[in-house]
Design an enzyme around this catalytic site. Structure first.
Site, mmCIF file in Angstrom:
data_model
loop_
_atom_site.group_PDB
_atom_site.id
_atom_site.type_symbol
_atom_site.label_atom_id
_atom_site.label_comp_id
_atom_site.label_asym_id
_atom_site.label_seq_id
_atom_site.Cartn_x
_atom_site.Cartn_y
_atom_site.Cartn_z
ATOM 1 N N THR A 182 0.838 -1.209 0.000
ATOM 2 C CA THR A 182 0.000 0.000 0.000
ATOM 3 C C THR A 182 0.866 1.250 0.000
ATOM 4 O OG1 THR A 182 -1.875 -1.085 1.080
ATOM 5 C CG2 THR A 182 -1.692 1.306 1.339
ATOM 6 N N SER A 228 3.807 -6.507 -3.260
ATOM 7 C CA SER A 228 3.818 -6.704 -1.819
ATOM 8 C C SER A 228 4.295 -8.118 -1.505
ATOM 9 C CB SER A 228 2.411 -6.484 -1.249
ATOM 10 O OG SER A 228 2.408 -6.566 0.153
ATOM 11 N N CYS A 264 -22.453 -8.692 2.693
ATOM 12 C CA CYS A 264 -22.971 -9.291 3.919
ATOM 13 C C CYS A 264 -21.851 -9.884 4.756
ATOM 14 C CB CYS A 264 -23.998 -10.365 3.586
ATOM 15 S SG CYS A 264 -25.284 -9.828 2.484
#
Length: 460
Positions: A70, A194, A320
């Site tokens: 990131t 990463s 959900c």
């Protein structure tokens, strides 16, 4: 326990563990110092950089190590935008980029810049020509992932890079999911990755910036990592990251073929064993180890908990789940079903027997969750059809609005409509997806006093 979430973080590769432990004894000193211990640490860092650069396909002096993937993305975006600020403050990206890219785009917009999201098709792929058309005279940077984190679809990076080069716009490629399987082809300008995605340690990211790309690091800088990643290098972790990348690359061809066969089996068997399932992502142009599918009438959070109880670790992009109350931006951009979404990403070494057991367990787990939610086993036509019906699902989260729709669609005659009132954002995606799966007509969305009214016409 079968760990099927390598796309989130791969289990540590044995070579990473060995390299990390070995370099703890040799790589603890400051690599910038000239005494013996510093020189030894510097040699380890240089060797790791050379190994990582070879895997990426760039020069060692074009690659730096950051504290995460990131951080590499944010540094790449801010540095490239700043370096080309005289060109403009416009960013182009695909609608399915990793959240780190989306966050960088939002920060640019908040600071007065702008960005264009290029849509994707139902498989999650951008059209290269459409990506090229989004480039403008004031575009400072374009971003396109090599392969999608959630559904595995590979993007046309080489074609997009050609169009970007013709327009004089650098292309940043997020290669976090694909770099362990092979280098990114094409004339990209910047690349990030990463280490924990290929079995290296967490806390190590890669940032490659080609020579000739205008780049101005933002924020305070120091002499470390060419001024692009400040702070003392974590040399043992960096060495482990580079060593494990070289190791997984050596195994990649054989392991990709083996895992692709297992994933092909999941793609074929899940729709056969479990009713009302949509397998998403490109069936061919995809990562070898990843498959994603969505189950109608299923609460994604409950499904993941039940699979965990059955000793399977999987992830979900469903709305959900406990991690989010809104649908995955990737599934939303693709226009596919978000209910009961399951991502299976197999780590290196996964045995065929583990996949066999998953396919044995999954149908019962899904059936149990559906039964608990009162989902219909099959549409049951009414002996006296109504002219039209309204279903009130206000205040109820997915997958309840779609379940209620499925229960009553047989109660109206062919040509009549069912209107579902819902205020859950997932209904905007899942009701049209249900219509496509059930061969019914989605008429559209209408305003309502609360939430929205979703109108469906019965065709069959």
């Amino acid at each position: 326990m079968s760990y099927f979430d390598a796309a989130s973080s791969a289990p540590p590769h044995p070579v990473a563990r060995q390299a990390l432990l070995a370099s703890l004894d040799e790589g603890w000193a400051d690599p910038a110092r000239l005494y013996r211990e510093g020189r030894r640490a510097g040699m380890l860092l240089d060797a790791a950089r050379e190994a990582a650069a070879e895997a990426v396909g760039c020069r060692p002096d074009e690659l730096v190590f950051t504290s995460s993937g990131t951080r590499a993305v944010h540094t790449a975006v801010s540095g490239a935008l700043s370096g080309r600020r005289r060109v403009g403050r416009h960013l182009v990206l695909s609608a399915v980029e990793h959240s780190s890219v989306l966050h960088a785009a939002a920060a640019l917009e908040a600071a007065g810049g702008s960005f264009t999201e290029v849509p994707v098709d139902r498989t999650g792929a951008v059209d290269a020509s459409g990506f090229g058309r989004a480039l403008r005279a004031d575009t400072a940077l374009a971003c396109l992932q090599s392969a999608n984190h959630e559904v595995g679809t590979e993007q046309p990076v080489a074609a997009a890079a050609e169009l970007c080069a013709a327009a004089g716009v650098p292309l940043l490629v997020d290669a976090a999911q694909s770099l362990g399987w092979g280098p990114v082809e094409g004339g990209w300008s910047l690349l990030t990755a990463s280490a924990h995605k290929w079995g290296g340690p967490a806390g190590v990211g890669l940032l490659a910036v080609r020579k000739g790309v205008r780049f101005a690091p933002q924020g305070p800088v120091d002499e470390r990592e060419s001024g692009r990643a400040s702070g003392f290098e974590n040399i043992p972790a960096v060495v482990a990251a580079a060593a494990s990348l070289r190791a997984v690359r050596a195994e990649a061809e054989a392991e990709a073929a083996r895992l692709r066969a297992l994933v092909d089996r999941i793609r074929a068997e899940v729709p056969r064993l479990v009713p009302d399932v949509e397998v998403v992502g490109d069936p061919e142009r995809r990562l070898p180890h990843l498959v994603t599918f969505s189950c109608l009438y299923v609460d994604g959070e409950t499904l993941l908990h039940e699979l965990d109880r059955a000793d399977f670790s999987v992830s979900s992009g469903s709305s959900c789940t406990s991690s989010t109350l809104t649908p995955s931006h990737v599934l939303k951009a693709m226009g596919v079903l978000t209910e009961g979404n399951v991502r299976v990403s197999l780590p290196t070494g996964t045995a065929a027997a583990e996949v066999d057991r998953f396919l044995e367990v999954l149908p019962g787990v899904v059936a149990e969750v559906r039964l608990r939610l009162g989902a219909p086993a099959a549409p049951a036509p009414s002996p006296a059809p109504a002219a039209s019906l309204v279903v009130d699902s206000l205040g109820r989260r997915c997958p309840v609005p779609v379940i209620e729709l499925a229960k009553v669609i047989g109660e109206v005659p062919v040509g009549a409509t069912v209107t579902v009132l819902a205020d859950d954002e997932a209904a905007r995606l899942d009701i049209p997806a249900w219509c496509e799966m059930r061969e019914q007509e989605y008429v559209g969305e209408e305003p309502a006093d609360r939430g929205s009214a979703y109108v469906v016409r019965r065709l069959t």
